[in-house]
Design a protein around this motif. Structure first.
Motif, short mmCIF file in Angstrom:
data_model
loop_
_atom_site.label_atom_id
_atom_site.label_comp_id
_atom_site.label_asym_id
_atom_site.label_seq_id
_atom_site.Cartn_x
_atom_site.Cartn_y
_atom_site.Cartn_z
N TYR A 471 29.16 45.72 37.81
CA TYR A 471 28.60 44.37 37.87
C TYR A 471 27.09 44.42 37.62
O TYR A 471 26.56 43.66 36.79
CB TYR A 471 28.88 43.72 39.22
CG TYR A 471 28.31 42.32 39.33
CD1 TYR A 471 29.09 41.21 39.08
CD2 TYR A 471 26.97 42.12 39.65
CE1 TYR A 471 28.56 39.92 39.15
CE2 TYR A 471 26.42 40.84 39.71
CZ TYR A 471 27.22 39.75 39.47
OH TYR A 471 26.68 38.49 39.52
N GLU A 529 36.50 39.25 36.55
CA GLU A 529 35.05 39.09 36.54
C GLU A 529 34.36 40.32 35.96
O GLU A 529 33.53 40.20 35.04
CB GLU A 529 34.53 38.86 37.98
CG GLU A 529 34.99 37.55 38.60
CD GLU A 529 36.27 37.68 39.40
OE1 GLU A 529 36.48 36.86 40.31
OE2 GLU A 529 37.06 38.61 39.13
N GLU A 530 34.68 41.49 36.47
CA GLU A 530 34.00 42.70 36.04
C GLU A 530 34.31 43.02 34.58
O GLU A 530 33.42 43.43 33.81
CB GLU A 530 34.38 43.86 36.96
CG GLU A 530 33.79 43.71 38.35
CD GLU A 530 34.63 44.33 39.45
OE1 GLU A 530 34.07 44.63 40.52
OE2 GLU A 530 35.85 44.51 39.27
N ALA A 565 40.64 35.00 40.95
CA ALA A 565 39.32 35.39 41.46
C ALA A 565 39.44 36.61 42.37
O ALA A 565 40.43 36.78 43.09
CB ALA A 565 38.68 34.24 42.22
N ASP A 578 35.17 35.32 47.45
CA ASP A 578 35.43 35.11 46.03
C ASP A 578 35.17 33.65 45.71
O ASP A 578 35.13 32.81 46.59
CB ASP A 578 36.85 35.55 45.62
CG ASP A 578 37.96 34.75 46.29
OD1 ASP A 578 38.01 33.53 46.09
OD2 ASP A 578 38.78 35.35 47.01
N TYR A 582 34.20 31.98 39.13
CA TYR A 582 33.67 33.23 38.58
C TYR A 582 34.50 33.78 37.42
O TYR A 582 33.94 34.12 36.37
CB TYR A 582 33.52 34.28 39.68
CG TYR A 582 32.31 34.12 40.57
CD1 TYR A 582 31.35 33.13 40.34
CD2 TYR A 582 32.12 34.95 41.67
CE1 TYR A 582 30.24 32.99 41.16
CE2 TYR A 582 31.01 34.82 42.50
CZ TYR A 582 30.08 33.84 42.24
OH TYR A 582 28.98 33.72 43.06
N PRO A 583 35.81 33.94 37.56
CA PRO A 583 36.57 34.47 36.42
C PRO A 583 36.53 33.55 35.21
O PRO A 583 36.50 34.02 34.07
CB PRO A 583 37.99 34.64 36.97
CG PRO A 583 38.06 33.78 38.18
CD PRO A 583 36.68 33.74 38.75
N ALA A 586 32.92 33.79 33.53
CA ALA A 586 32.72 35.12 32.95
C ALA A 586 33.58 35.32 31.70
O ALA A 586 33.12 35.87 30.69
CB ALA A 586 33.03 36.20 33.99
N TYR A 587 34.84 34.87 31.77
CA TYR A 587 35.76 35.00 30.64
C TYR A 587 35.25 34.18 29.45
O TYR A 587 35.23 34.64 28.30
CB TYR A 587 37.14 34.54 31.08
CG TYR A 587 38.30 34.90 30.16
CD1 TYR A 587 38.13 35.61 28.98
CD2 TYR A 587 39.59 34.51 30.51
CE1 TYR A 587 39.21 35.92 28.16
CE2 TYR A 587 40.68 34.82 29.71
CZ TYR A 587 40.48 35.52 28.54
OH TYR A 587 41.55 35.82 27.73
#
Length: 597
Positions: A471, A529-530, A565, A578, A582-583, A586-587
Motif C-alpha cells: 500500500y 484495494e492493494e 472491501a 474497511d 475503497y475497492p 482503487a479499481y
C-alpha cells in the motif's frame, strides 16, 4: 482482459460510483461496523441511564451475539480475525448483562475461553500487564481499554491499581508545550487523556500531594474538554473516543455535564439500524477526493458540469476557515468528513487540493488551493515530512512524519506550482520550492533498501508485523509519477524522481502473487484495494505484463465476490476498518490509468 473489456468495466464501475453519490452531491461511503465501537458505546449508555437507553443497548448486544467469531473472539471488523483488545472490551461490556441474560452469559463464556487460550487471566492484574505490554509506551488505547475493564468489574479487586495515571493536568498548558511533554497519548487523543485521566485519578489510590495537585486541575480540565467538543457531540466524529469520554466522566461523577449529554446524544444518533456502530461517522472528504481522482482524464465523460460544480461547492464549504480548536492549526486545511468533529489533516488536505484542480478551471479554485497549500507548509516537520495533525509531535508513531502523507503533499505542492507559478510572488514560490525539495529528500531517506515505503494509517492484518509496504509503495509511487509529469520539474529533479520510481516499481513487481494479485507483502493473499493500487503505480512503465495480470485477477475477483472491501485501514491507534468505496475507487483508478498509457 482486452482494452475494450477494460473500458466496459470502467463504464460499469463509474455508473456504480455515480449511484453512490448522495443527494447533496458528494460521496460519504460506508465504514465497517465495529465490535469495539459497539462494546464501548453499550457500556457508556449503560452507566449513563440503563433504562432510558434500553433499546439501543439491546440492539448493540444483539449485534454482538450475531458477529462473534467461530473461535469465540471478536476482531475489529466482521471480516477480521480476533484480537485480545477488542475481545476484552466486548467481555467487559457483556459483564454488565451476563447475570441477567442467558444468551449474553453464553457469549461471555465463549469469550472467556478465547481469552484464556491467549493467556489472559481475567481475575488478576495480568490483564493489565498483557495490554500494557502490547501497546508499550503508547497509552492512547491501552489505558482506556483497562479503564473500561475496571469500570465493568474486570478484574473485581484492585482493577485500577496497575493502570497508569494519564497526566490530564498537562493538557492545561499552552498547546505549544504539548509536543515537549510526556503525554503518552497521540495528539488526537487529548479528550481521552482528560476524561480517562480524571476517572483513573478518582478510582486509584495516590499520595496526598498528587491528589492535591490533580484535584485542582479537574475543573479547568473539564472546561477545556467542553471547548474541544464539536457541535455534533462526537469527538473526532469517532464513536469509540466519544464513548470512552462519556463512560469515564459518568463514572467519575460528572454525569450532568454538557459534554456527557451531547456525547450520549451523538452515540444514540449514530447507531445503525442493525444495532451496531462504526468507528467514525464517515470519511466523506477522503472518499470524495478518491472518487474524483479515480476518474482522472475520463472525468468529463462521467461527471456533468452541474455535478462537478456541486462537488466544488461542497469542498469549498468544508475547508477549515479559522484556527481549529482541536489541534490549533490555522485556516486552509481539510479534515476527513463534512461533520463538525472533523480535524484538518495532512492527507485529506492534499486530496481536496488535487480534486479542486481537477474539477474546475484553476482561476475558480485558486483561493482555496493556495490556502490549502499554505496550510501544508505550516504542517511540515523539520525532517521534511508531513505528519497527520500536528507539527513537531514525534514521540509516538501516529504523530510522526510518514511517507504516504508526504508523497501526497508533495504532489499537491507540485500541482499548485504547475498551476500558479506565473501568478505567485518570488518569495512564495521559493517557499513552495523549498518545502517541495525538503519533502522529496524525506522520501529519498525513507525509501527502504528493497525500494518500498511504509504507510502510517494503513496496514495488513495478515503480515507478520501488520505493516503494508505494498500500500505505502503504491501510493507514494503514484504520487511521484504524477509529480514527474509536471512541466516545472527540471531535469535533475526528474532524474531523482525516476530513480525512486524505478526502485519502488521493482519492489512491487517482486512481491506480486502468482495469481496476479497483491496483498500487503509477498505471498500475502491479495485484496482488491492493494491489487488495484499496485496496478496504478506500475501502469505506463516496464511492468505491463504484471499490470495485465493484476487487472485479470481484479476482474475474476469482481465477478466472484463483487466489490469486496478488506480491512486495510487503521484508525485510533491500531483499530482496523474497511470502507465500502475503497475497492471501487482503487479499481476505477487502475482501469483509467491503464487506458491512458
Amino acid at each position: 482482459m482486452t482494452e475494450e473489456n477494460w473500458q466496459k468495466r470502467f463504464d460499469e464501475l463509474s455508473g456504480i460510483l455515480l449511484d453512490e453519490m448522495n443527494a447533496e452531491g458528494f460521496w460519504t461511503g460506508e465504514l465497517s461496523s465495529s465490535a469495539l465501537g459497539v462494546a464501548v458505546a453499550v457500556a457508556a449508555l449503560h452507566v449513563h441511564d440503563k433504562e432510558a437507553h434500553q433499546s439501543a443497548i439491546k440492539g448493540g448486544l444483539n449485534w454482538l451475539k450475531k458477529h462473534i467469531n467461530a473461535d469465540g473472539s471478536f476482531g475489529d471488523t466482521p471480516q477480521s480475525r480476533g484480537n485480545v483488545s477488542t475481545s476484552l472490551l466486548v467481555y467487559a461490556a457483556t459483564n454488565l448483562y451476563a447475570g441477567e441474560d442467558e444468551a449474553i452469559a453464553g457469549l461471555q463464556a465463549k469469550l472467556s475461553k478465547y481469552l484464556a487460550e491467549q493467556g489472559i487471566d481475567l481475575q488478576s492484574s495480568q490483564v493489565a500487564e498483557t495490554i500494557l505490554s502490547h501497546y508499550q509506551k503508547d497509552y492512547t488505547f491501552s489505558v482506556p481499554i483497562l479503564t473500561m475493564c475496571g469500570l465493568c468489574g474486570i478484574p473485581e479487586k484492585e482493577a485500577f491499581r496497575p493502570i497508569p495515571q494519564l497526566p490530564f493536568e498537562l493538557a492545561l498548558l499552552p498547546r505549544n508545550f504539548y509536543r515537549l511533554l510526556n503525554l503518552s497519548v497521540v495528539s488526537y487523543a487529548i479528550p481521552a487523556l482528560i476524561a480517562v485521566g480524571i476517572v483513573v485519578f478518582k478510582k486509584k489510590r495516590t499520595n496526598a500531594l498528587a491528589r492535591a495537585v490533580r484535584g485542582r486541575a479537574i475543573r479547568p480540565a473539564l472546561e477545556l474538554l467542553r471547548s474541544l467538543m464539536p457541535e455534533s457531540g462526537g469527538f473526532l466524529e469517532a464513536m469509540p473516543l466519544t464513548a470512552f469520554v462519556c463512560l469515564s466522566l459518568v463514572e467519575a461523577g460528572y454525569k450532568d455535564l454538557e459534554v456527557v449529554e451531547k456525547g450520549i446524544g451523538f452515540l444514540k444518533r449514530t447507531q445503525r439500524e442493525d444495532g451496531s456502530w462504526p468507528i467514525d461517522i464517515n470519511l466523506s472528504t477522503w472518499v470524495t477526493s478518491l472518487s474524483v481522482k479515480a476518474l482522472r482524464s475520463k472525468m468529463d465523460t462521467v461527471l456533468t458540469p452541474d455535478v462537478k460544480e456541486k462537488l466544488v461547492t461542497h469542498l469549498k464549504e468544508v475547508q477549515n476557515k479559522e484556527i481549529h480548536p482541536f489541534n490549533g492549526t490555522g485556516p486552509g486545511g481539510w479534515g476527513w468528513t463534512n461533520h463538525s468533529g472533523s480535524v484538518p489533516d495532512g492527507d485529506d488536505t492534499p486530496g481536496a487540493i488535487l480534486a479542486l484542480l481537477q474539477l474546475q478551471p484553476k482561476s475558480e479554485v485558486k483561493k482555496q488551493v493556495l490556502a490549502g497549500c499554505n496550510w501544508l507548509l505550516q504542517l511540515q516537520n523539520k525532517d521534511g515530512g508531513l505528519p497527520t495533525f500536528s507539527k513537531g509531535w514525534g514521540r509516538l508513531p501516529f504523530d510522526q512524519s510518514c511517507a504516504d502523507l508526504t508523497g501526497h503533499g508533495l504532489l499537491a505542492l507540485s500541482a499548485c506550482m504547475e498551476a500558479f507559478q506565473d501568478e505567485m510572488d518570488r518569495s512564495s514560490l521559493k517557499g513552495y520550492q523549498r518545502a517541495f525539495f525538503r519533502a522529496l529528500a524525506y522520501l529519498q531517506k525513507k525509501q527502504r533498501a528493497d525500494g518500498s515505503w511504509l504507510p502510517l494509517w494503513f496496514g495488513n492484518q495478515q503480515t507478520d508485523d501488520h505493516s503494508n509496504p505494498v500500500y505505502g509503495t503504491a501510493r507514494v509511487l503514484t504520487y511521484l509519477k504524477d509529480v514527474s509529469a509536471c512541466s516545472w520539474i527540471d531535469v535533475t529533479t526528474r532524474q531523482q524522481l525516476q530513480q525512486l520510481i524505478l526502485a519502488g516499481q521493482q519492489f512491487l513487481v517482486s512481491v506480486q502473487n502468482q495469481d496476479g494479485s497483491w496483498g500487503g507483502a509477498k505471498e500475502v493473499p491479495g485484496s482488491m484495494e492493494e491489487t488495484a493500487l499496485a496496478v496504478s503505480a506500475l501502469s505506463g512503465g516496464r511492468a505491463n505484463a504484471a499490470c495485465v495480470a493484476g487487472l485479470q485477477w481484479l476482474d475474476d475477483c469482481y465477478q466472484q465476490h463483487g466489490l469486496k472491501a478488506s480491512p486495510i485501514g487503521l484508525y485510533f491507534a491500531s483499530l482496523w476498518y474497511d470502507e465500502r468505496l475503497y475497492p471501487l475507487t482503487a479499481y476505477l483508478e487502475a482501469l483509467g490509468r491503464m487506458q491512458t498509457t
